[in-house]
Design a protein around this motif. Structure first.
Motif, PDB file in Angstrom:
ATOM      1  N   ASP A 122      -3.937   4.456   1.338  1.00 47.68           N
ATOM      2  CA  ASP A 122      -4.834   4.567   1.558  1.00 47.68           C
ATOM      3  C   ASP A 122      -5.422   3.284   2.650  1.00 47.68           C
ATOM      4  O   ASP A 122      -6.601   3.180   2.463  1.00 47.68           O
ATOM      5  CB  ASP A 122      -5.395   4.794   1.259  1.00 47.68           C
ATOM      6  N   GLU A 136      -0.802  -0.817  -7.385  1.00 46.17           N
ATOM      7  CA  GLU A 136      -0.289  -1.338  -6.160  1.00 46.17           C
ATOM      8  C   GLU A 136      -0.542  -2.992  -5.876  1.00 46.17           C
ATOM      9  O   GLU A 136       0.206  -3.926  -5.384  1.00 46.17           O
ATOM     10  CB  GLU A 136      -1.065  -0.607  -4.994  1.00 46.17           C
ATOM     11  N   ASP A 165       0.142   4.012  -1.409  1.00 46.17           N
ATOM     12  CA  ASP A 165      -0.287   5.427  -1.120  1.00 46.17           C
ATOM     13  C   ASP A 165      -0.775   6.084   0.356  1.00 46.17           C
ATOM     14  O   ASP A 165      -1.207   6.796   0.688  1.00 46.17           O
ATOM     15  CB  ASP A 165      -0.895   6.166  -2.199  1.00 46.17           C
ATOM     16  N   GLU A 201      -5.562   0.470   1.192  1.00 47.65           N
ATOM     17  CA  GLU A 201      -6.476   0.045   0.633  1.00 47.65           C
ATOM     18  C   GLU A 201      -5.192  -0.633  -0.923  1.00 47.65           C
ATOM     19  O   GLU A 201      -4.991   0.724  -1.251  1.00 47.65           O
ATOM     20  CB  GLU A 201      -8.625   0.293  -0.240  1.00 47.65           C
ATOM     21  N   LEU A 202      -5.520  -1.614  -1.683  1.00 49.68           N
ATOM     22  CA  LEU A 202      -5.365  -1.802  -2.750  1.00 49.68           C
ATOM     23  C   LEU A 202      -5.487  -1.341  -4.340  1.00 49.68           C
ATOM     24  O   LEU A 202      -6.406  -1.903  -4.573  1.00 49.68           O
ATOM     25  CB  LEU A 202      -4.682  -2.897  -2.823  1.00 49.68           C
ATOM     26  N   ASP A 203      -5.483  -0.225  -4.651  1.00 45.57           N
ATOM     27  CA  ASP A 203      -5.324   0.082  -6.177  1.00 45.57           C
ATOM     28  C   ASP A 203      -4.609  -1.374  -7.101  1.00 45.57           C
ATOM     29  O   ASP A 203      -3.919  -1.966  -6.871  1.00 45.57           O
ATOM     30  CB  ASP A 203      -5.384   1.261  -6.533  1.00 45.57           C
ATOM     31  N   ASP A 244       0.906  -0.938   0.310  1.00 49.60           N
ATOM     32  CA  ASP A 244       0.139  -0.073  -0.164  1.00 49.60           C
ATOM     33  C   ASP A 244       1.111   1.142  -0.193  1.00 49.60           C
ATOM     34  O   ASP A 244       0.998   1.843   1.044  1.00 49.60           O
ATOM     35  CB  ASP A 244      -0.690  -0.124   2.091  1.00 49.60           C
TER      36      ASP A 244
HETATM   37 CA   LIG Z   1      -3.957   2.107  -2.068  1.00 53.17          CA
END
Ligand SMILES: [Ca+2]
Length: 87
Positions: free
Chosen positions: A66, A73, A64, A68-70, A62
């Motif tokens: 946040d 990522e 960035d 969660e994984l975009d 992760d």
């Molecule tokens: Ca993320």
């Protein structure tokens, strides 16, 4: 489609199938990532039961921060796993 094109489409499709289970449809939260690993990558990773393992994996992916994984990522994880198979 070529083999590579259909492979990329499959990766994206699997990502979205798990990402849309809860919350943001375009991001994997930790529980969704855990389900994806356990259901889609059993031979590569073994079952992830240990919460500390999931926590440190999520933290390392992760970028960035946040929680969660975009898709980008997530692709880092796919790349890491691919390198394990084809070093
Ligand atoms: Ca993320």
């Amino acid at each position: 489609m070529t083999d590579l094109e259909s492979s990329l489409a499959t990766i994206m499709e699997v990502f979205h199938r798990y990402a849309e289970k809860e919350g943001d449809k375009h991001k994997l939260k930790k529980s969704e990532l855990k389900d994806l690993i356990n259901e889609e990558l059993p031979a590569l990773t073994g079952q992830v039961k240990d919460q500390a393992t999931m926590d440190s994996l999520m933290e390392s992916l992760d970028t960035d921060g946040d929680s969660e994984l975009d898709f980008q990522e997530f692709m880092t994880f796919v790349t890491m796993k691919s390198c394990d198979v084809y070093p």
